[in-house]
Structure formats: structure tokens, C-alpha cells
Design a protein around this motif. Structure first.
Motif, PDB file in Angstrom:
ATOM      1  N   MET A  34     121.484  36.103  34.250  1.00  0.00           N
ATOM      2  CA  MET A  34     122.339  35.408  33.365  1.00  0.00           C
ATOM      3  C   MET A  34     121.910  34.982  31.860  1.00  0.00           C
ATOM      4  O   MET A  34     121.081  35.299  31.381  1.00  0.00           O
ATOM      5  CB  MET A  34     121.479  33.904  34.064  1.00  0.00           C
ATOM      6  CG  MET A  34     122.530  33.510  35.490  1.00  0.00           C
ATOM      7  SD  MET A  34     121.813  34.988  36.615  1.00  0.00           S
ATOM      8  CE  MET A  34     120.256  34.149  37.550  1.00  0.00           C
ATOM      9  N   TYR A  36     121.742  31.918  29.530  1.00  0.00           N
ATOM     10  CA  TYR A  36     121.843  30.300  29.383  1.00  0.00           C
ATOM     11  C   TYR A  36     122.260  29.629  27.977  1.00  0.00           C
ATOM     12  O   TYR A  36     121.321  30.818  26.953  1.00  0.00           O
ATOM     13  CB  TYR A  36     120.697  29.727  30.274  1.00  0.00           C
ATOM     14  CG  TYR A  36     121.225  29.324  31.148  1.00  0.00           C
ATOM     15  CD1 TYR A  36     120.624  30.645  32.344  1.00  0.00           C
ATOM     16  CD2 TYR A  36     120.838  28.800  31.820  1.00  0.00           C
ATOM     17  CE1 TYR A  36     120.547  30.413  33.733  1.00  0.00           C
ATOM     18  CE2 TYR A  36     121.471  28.082  33.263  1.00  0.00           C
ATOM     19  CZ  TYR A  36     121.491  29.951  33.832  1.00  0.00           C
ATOM     20  OH  TYR A  36     120.955  28.951  35.201  1.00  0.00           O
ATOM     21  N   LEU A  46     124.701  27.499  31.807  1.00  0.00           N
ATOM     22  CA  LEU A  46     124.906  28.838  31.841  1.00  0.00           C
ATOM     23  C   LEU A  46     125.865  28.971  31.232  1.00  0.00           C
ATOM     24  O   LEU A  46     127.273  28.722  31.516  1.00  0.00           O
ATOM     25  CB  LEU A  46     125.043  28.708  33.743  1.00  0.00           C
ATOM     26  CG  LEU A  46     125.548  29.929  34.512  1.00  0.00           C
ATOM     27  CD1 LEU A  46     124.826  30.823  33.814  1.00  0.00           C
ATOM     28  CD2 LEU A  46     126.296  29.792  35.902  1.00  0.00           C
ATOM     29  N   TYR A  49     127.651  35.246  33.768  1.00  0.00           N
ATOM     30  CA  TYR A  49     126.420  35.303  35.328  1.00  0.00           C
ATOM     31  C   TYR A  49     126.871  36.505  35.666  1.00  0.00           C
ATOM     32  O   TYR A  49     127.871  37.040  35.838  1.00  0.00           O
ATOM     33  CB  TYR A  49     126.393  34.479  35.504  1.00  0.00           C
ATOM     34  CG  TYR A  49     126.330  34.578  37.565  1.00  0.00           C
ATOM     35  CD1 TYR A  49     127.082  34.548  38.803  1.00  0.00           C
ATOM     36  CD2 TYR A  49     124.969  35.265  37.609  1.00  0.00           C
ATOM     37  CE1 TYR A  49     126.783  34.713  40.240  1.00  0.00           C
ATOM     38  CE2 TYR A  49     124.445  35.797  39.328  1.00  0.00           C
ATOM     39  CZ  TYR A  49     125.824  35.389  40.465  1.00  0.00           C
ATOM     40  OH  TYR A  49     124.827  35.945  41.066  1.00  0.00           O
ATOM     41  N   LEU A  88     119.175  31.812  25.714  1.00  0.00           N
ATOM     42  CA  LEU A  88     118.075  32.658  27.004  1.00  0.00           C
ATOM     43  C   LEU A  88     118.705  33.835  27.628  1.00  0.00           C
ATOM     44  O   LEU A  88     119.623  33.122  28.475  1.00  0.00           O
ATOM     45  CB  LEU A  88     117.829  31.097  27.718  1.00  0.00           C
ATOM     46  CG  LEU A  88     116.582  29.877  27.181  1.00  0.00           C
ATOM     47  CD1 LEU A  88     117.002  28.855  27.445  1.00  0.00           C
ATOM     48  CD2 LEU A  88     114.998  30.567  26.177  1.00  0.00           C
ATOM     49  N   SER A  93     115.095  34.821  41.490  1.00  0.00           N
ATOM     50  CA  SER A  93     115.903  34.291  42.365  1.00  0.00           C
ATOM     51  C   SER A  93     115.123  32.644  41.897  1.00  0.00           C
ATOM     52  O   SER A  93     115.792  31.561  41.779  1.00  0.00           O
ATOM     53  CB  SER A  93     115.502  34.049  43.644  1.00  0.00           C
ATOM     54  OG  SER A  93     113.953  34.411  43.785  1.00  0.00           O
ATOM     55  N   LEU A  95     114.394  32.186  38.529  1.00  0.00           N
ATOM     56  CA  LEU A  95     114.780  32.959  36.626  1.00  0.00           C
ATOM     57  C   LEU A  95     113.510  32.492  36.340  1.00  0.00           C
ATOM     58  O   LEU A  95     112.830  31.899  35.862  1.00  0.00           O
ATOM     59  CB  LEU A  95     115.297  31.290  36.420  1.00  0.00           C
ATOM     60  CG  LEU A  95     116.818  31.085  36.832  1.00  0.00           C
ATOM     61  CD1 LEU A  95     117.290  29.926  36.369  1.00  0.00           C
ATOM     62  CD2 LEU A  95     117.509  32.251  36.793  1.00  0.00           C
TER      63      LEU A  95
END
Lengths: 107, 111
Positions: A34, A36, A46, A49, A88, A93, A95
Motif C-alpha cells: 500500500m 498512503y 490510502l 493498493y 508512506l 496484514s 501494516l
């Protein structure tokens, strides 16, 4: 060694430039990645992804994953002053985040 | 659709005190995680709650504890505050294996 590493910058570019943000990771179990965006004094938002190697495009943003080299990138085309924020990368799972790269786009 | 909300926005405490932070997840989300973000750093995972139980925990001492209520909202409690606990505390929620969405955070200052 940190599981996710990211160059903290800061990175300063002129408006309209192509921005490249990069992370490396060490945990082979990471499957999802991901990006961010975090504006000053706000929570992370977010942006992108991905879960497979290759490219994923969304407007001016392209996320790239290379699982063979454990390298993830975010490209921003035609960067705007409103893109100025900390970016970021994260995976796992629960993070695990990189340190974040502070980006400034100058008008 | 309201996103993740957190309260309070800011908090100032002194060393040794206790603090409780609150989080309401995004509508439809059942899993809540808490993160600590020190200035200039990425968020660090504290713990995750699902079905009112702590399911995963990061590398944080027992001074950090939490709770999840039947309506999926959650609290983070920190006892015996230290100066090093000063940070932005972020709550994130998700539904099942979907991606996490973050709240605006609570900025805690310990004097």
C-alpha cells in the motif's frame, strides 16, 4: 534490519515534474503493498493498493511492485503543489510502514 | 458515510498519568487497529481487535491495553505515561481482509 525501508527525503520538485518514491522490503511473506499519503497533522489516506508484481495506474499515480527484488515504487506524473505531503509505503496484514518520504512540490 | 473518527483531537498529560483514547470505525468495519506515530516516523502497530478480543500485538509494553465494544468501537489505554509516549495515535478500521482506513489521530503530549 527494518522490514520496510524508505528514504525519508525530504524531496523537493518543481510543479509538473515526475516524482519517484521508493521502498524496499525484506519479509518474503508480504503479499500486499500500500501507499498512503499523509498531510501534516492528519491521518494517513490510502492512495494505492497492489498485490502482485507489475504496475497499477490510477490517474496521475502509478504503483509498481517487483517481488523478485523486493522493491516497490510510486510514480506521480504532472505533480501539483497539492501533492505536497508525506508518502508512506506499507505492507502486511497489520501494516508495517516505512519511515515516510516528505515531498514538496513547488509552484 | 462517516469515516473513522477519533477523540479527543489533542491531549496533554503528565508523566505517570493514565490516558484513554477512543475510536469509532468506519461504517461496516469490524476490525480495529491502533498505531503509534512518533514525529518524523512511520506509524508502528500497537494491536488489533476483532470480535472484542485482541488478535495481534506489536512490540509494545503491557502499559498499552485496549478494548473493543459490541458496536466495534474501541479504546486505547496507556498507563504510567512516559515522555516517550508523546506521539500521534492512529486508529484504523477494516472489514475482513480489506485494506485499512485511518482516522485523523489523537495527538498526545506527555509533559
Amino acid at each position: 534490519q527494518k522490514e520496510v525501508e524508505q528514504d525519508p527525503g525530504p524531496l523537493s520538485v518543481p510543479e509538473g515534474a515526475i516524482v519517484s518514491l521508493n521502498c524496499t522490503y525484506s519479509n518474503s511473506a508480504f503479499q500486499y503493498f500500500m501507499w498512503y499519503r499523509q498531510y501534516s497533522r492528519k491521518g494517513p489516506e490510502l492512495l494505492m493498493y497492489t498485490y502482485s508484481s507489475g504496475n497499477k495506474e490510477d490517474g496521475r499515480f502509478t504503483a509498481q511492485v517487483d517481488k523478485s527484488s523486493k522493491y516497490i515504487s510510486l510514480f506521480i506524473r504532472d505533480s501539483q503543489p497539492s501533492d505536497s505531503a508525506t508518502y508512506l509505503c506499507a505492507s502486511g496484514s497489520r501494516l508495517t510502514f516505512g519511515e515516510g518520504t516528505q515531498l514538496t512540490v513547488n509552484p | 458515510d462517516a469515516g473513522v473518527t477519533q477523540s479527543p483531537t489533542h491531549l496533554i498529560k503528565t508523566r505517570g498519568q493514565q490516558v484513554t483514547l477512543r475510536c469509532s470505525p468506519k461504517s461496516g468495519h469490524d476490525t480495529v487497529s491502533w498505531y503509534q506515530q512518533a514525529l518524523g516516523q512511520g506509524p508502528q502497530f500497537i494491536f488489533q481487535y476483532y470480535e472484542e478480543e485482541e488478535r495481534q500485538r506489536g512490540n509494545f509494553p503491557d502499559r498499552f491495553s485496549g478494548h473493543q465494544f459490541p458496536n466495534y468501537s474501541s479504546e486505547l489505554n496507556v498507563n504510567a505515561l512516559l515522555l516517550g509516549d508523546s506521539a500521534l495515535y492512529l486508529c484504523a478500521s477494516r472489514r475482513g481482509g480489506d485494506t485499512q482506513y485511518f482516522g485523523p489521530g489523537t495527538r498526545l503530549t506527555v509533559l
